[in-house]
Design an enzyme around this catalytic site. Sequence first.
Site, mmCIF file in Angstrom:
data_model
loop_
_atom_site.group_PDB
_atom_site.id
_atom_site.type_symbol
_atom_site.label_atom_id
_atom_site.label_comp_id
_atom_site.label_asym_id
_atom_site.label_seq_id
_atom_site.Cartn_x
_atom_site.Cartn_y
_atom_site.Cartn_z
ATOM 1 N N HIS A 128 -24.593 -19.491 -27.958
ATOM 2 C CA HIS A 128 -23.562 -18.504 -28.280
ATOM 3 C C HIS A 128 -23.949 -17.623 -29.460
ATOM 4 O O HIS A 128 -23.373 -16.558 -29.649
ATOM 5 C CB HIS A 128 -22.220 -19.195 -28.554
ATOM 6 C CG HIS A 128 -22.121 -19.874 -29.875
ATOM 7 N ND1 HIS A 128 -22.372 -21.216 -30.049
ATOM 8 C CD2 HIS A 128 -21.801 -19.409 -31.100
ATOM 9 C CE1 HIS A 128 -22.191 -21.536 -31.306
ATOM 10 N NE2 HIS A 128 -21.848 -20.459 -31.972
ATOM 11 N N ASP B 37 -25.211 -25.355 -24.936
ATOM 12 C CA ASP B 37 -25.095 -24.371 -26.015
ATOM 13 C C ASP B 37 -26.339 -24.359 -26.901
ATOM 14 O O ASP B 37 -26.248 -24.302 -28.123
ATOM 15 C CB ASP B 37 -23.853 -24.633 -26.870
ATOM 16 C CG ASP B 37 -23.551 -23.475 -27.817
ATOM 17 O OD1 ASP B 37 -23.876 -22.328 -27.469
ATOM 18 O OD2 ASP B 37 -23.017 -23.732 -28.916
ATOM 19 N N GLY C 196 -20.822 -18.880 -39.135
ATOM 20 C CA GLY C 196 -22.192 -18.586 -39.546
ATOM 21 C C GLY C 196 -23.071 -19.810 -39.551
ATOM 22 O O GLY C 196 -24.288 -19.716 -39.612
ATOM 23 N N ASN C 197 -22.453 -21.011 -39.500
ATOM 24 C CA ASN C 197 -23.233 -22.251 -39.501
ATOM 25 C C ASN C 197 -23.804 -22.609 -38.132
ATOM 26 O O ASN C 197 -24.675 -23.473 -38.037
ATOM 27 C CB ASN C 197 -22.368 -23.427 -39.955
ATOM 28 C CG ASN C 197 -22.515 -23.708 -41.426
ATOM 29 O OD1 ASN C 197 -21.655 -23.342 -42.206
ATOM 30 N ND2 ASN C 197 -23.609 -24.328 -41.809
ATOM 31 N N SER C 198 -23.294 -21.990 -37.078
ATOM 32 C CA SER C 198 -23.780 -22.333 -35.738
ATOM 33 C C SER C 198 -25.292 -22.197 -35.655
ATOM 34 O O SER C 198 -25.861 -21.194 -36.075
ATOM 35 C CB SER C 198 -23.140 -21.429 -34.684
ATOM 36 O OG SER C 198 -21.822 -21.806 -34.448
ATOM 37 N N LEU D 87 -23.067 -21.091 -9.952
ATOM 38 C CA LEU D 87 -22.198 -20.464 -8.949
ATOM 39 C C LEU D 87 -22.566 -19.003 -8.716
ATOM 40 O O LEU D 87 -22.212 -18.422 -7.706
ATOM 41 C CB LEU D 87 -20.740 -20.537 -9.397
ATOM 42 C CG LEU D 87 -19.948 -21.795 -9.044
ATOM 43 C CD1 LEU D 87 -18.537 -21.674 -9.600
ATOM 44 C CD2 LEU D 87 -19.910 -22.022 -7.557
ATOM 45 N N GLY D 88 -23.247 -18.411 -9.684
ATOM 46 C CA GLY D 88 -23.604 -17.004 -9.554
ATOM 47 C C GLY D 88 -22.469 -16.064 -9.910
ATOM 48 O O GLY D 88 -22.498 -14.882 -9.549
ATOM 49 N N VAL D 89 -21.453 -16.569 -10.620
ATOM 50 C CA VAL D 89 -20.316 -15.743 -11.007
ATOM 51 C C VAL D 89 -19.860 -16.114 -12.409
ATOM 52 O O VAL D 89 -20.146 -17.207 -12.908
ATOM 53 C CB VAL D 89 -19.119 -15.902 -10.038
ATOM 54 C CG1 VAL D 89 -19.488 -15.465 -8.632
ATOM 55 C CG2 VAL D 89 -18.613 -17.343 -10.042
#
Length: 420
Positions: free
Chosen positions: A170, A200, A273-275, A330-332
């Site tokens: 993300h 993630d 900001g830590n992600s 799923l392609g969506v």
Amino acid sequence: MIYRTKKVTTFLLLMGIISLSLLSGAAGAYLASKFGTVMDNGLHSDDSDNAEFSYSYDNTGNNNTLQQKNTGVVQETSKPADTSDSNTEATLNAAVAKQNTGNGAVVTTGVSNSTRDLTIPEIASIALKSVVEITTETVQTGSRMRQYISQGAGSGVIITQDGYIVTNHHVIEGASRITVTTSEGRNYTATLVGTDKRTDLAVIKIDAEGLQPAVFGNSDELVVGELAVAVGNPLGELGGTVTEGIISALNRDIIIDGEKMNLLQTSAAINPGNSGGGLFNSRGQLIGIVNAKSSGLGIEGLGFAIPINTVKEVVEQIMTYGYVRGRVDLGVTLIDVTDIRTALMYRLQNMGVYVLEVTDEDSLFQPGDRIVSIDGVEVEGSDQVEEIIQQHKVGDVLDVVIQRGRRLLQVRLVLKEAKG
């Protein structure tokens, strides 16, 4: 609320600065544009979230419903309290066992030979050299086709001497430009190696040599109550921030953005900001990648990190193949319509799970389709769809009932492999 901790700043291209308060309007316009061709069919969508307590990524750049944190506020210390083991850092680096990932890159793993636990200043002196600041730029289109640049910030951890860095999916999702700043203050333009939305995680690469990679610990050996030190770039402005706490819990099953994740829980302070930053143990070893926090009235000290053993498996596949093999797609892109107000906004007659965007050109779905059931099981949310899909493998065939306008259609869906 559990949310992503990524800081976002937005600039309107050729038209000056646009405030963050306009982002929600731009997002609404975007969704309206996606459903524009479907509004006359009587379908509706609901993307509202009224939960008072939820999980989100701590990220300073993406305007996501769930926020993920890229925090790592450094608690500054003047000098180590105990210098009797002056070769601690050298000992850790010498103990590293190198594992070839198959493409020439090496992920560092190992166990410290130190005979004692390190002080927090000693841990910080080791960890800070392997944690980087990440800033991103994403070009987006708002109402009236105006384009603007959304700037985000997060953190990352160096995993090889030649510039491979692990961060959160993300943090860099949709970025047109990724910039990395090392602890020495040097800036590099990074390239994306690959991502895995389900965990993630993402791997990026900078053109550099002689970097200090983190030493991987073993998250299976963690116990509740042991020291945990977070290092990252909180608020996107305080790179090199160190906070300390403990491992509060193991194996927390948390759902973030429809993805079920098994995470470590920590009391170390986590902020936007830590992600993508690192969570380290008392030996200075990397035991997790920070990715989320819980927020809400009266809620404190609930941070989450991806266990390093999970990170290691995913990173090795991304570095070798560019993606994690065996993932189904799923392609969506799906969206949940959960209240009448949102349904009326998009002129939809029913609440449920709708197709927002088709990402596979061979897909039988169309934007605006409502997914009614999968293999005879009625679905009410995108997380339920994801749960069903994860129980299958590439090549499996599913019978999916969709509503398109006023018609109910049955589609036989062959699951394909997701390639990042």
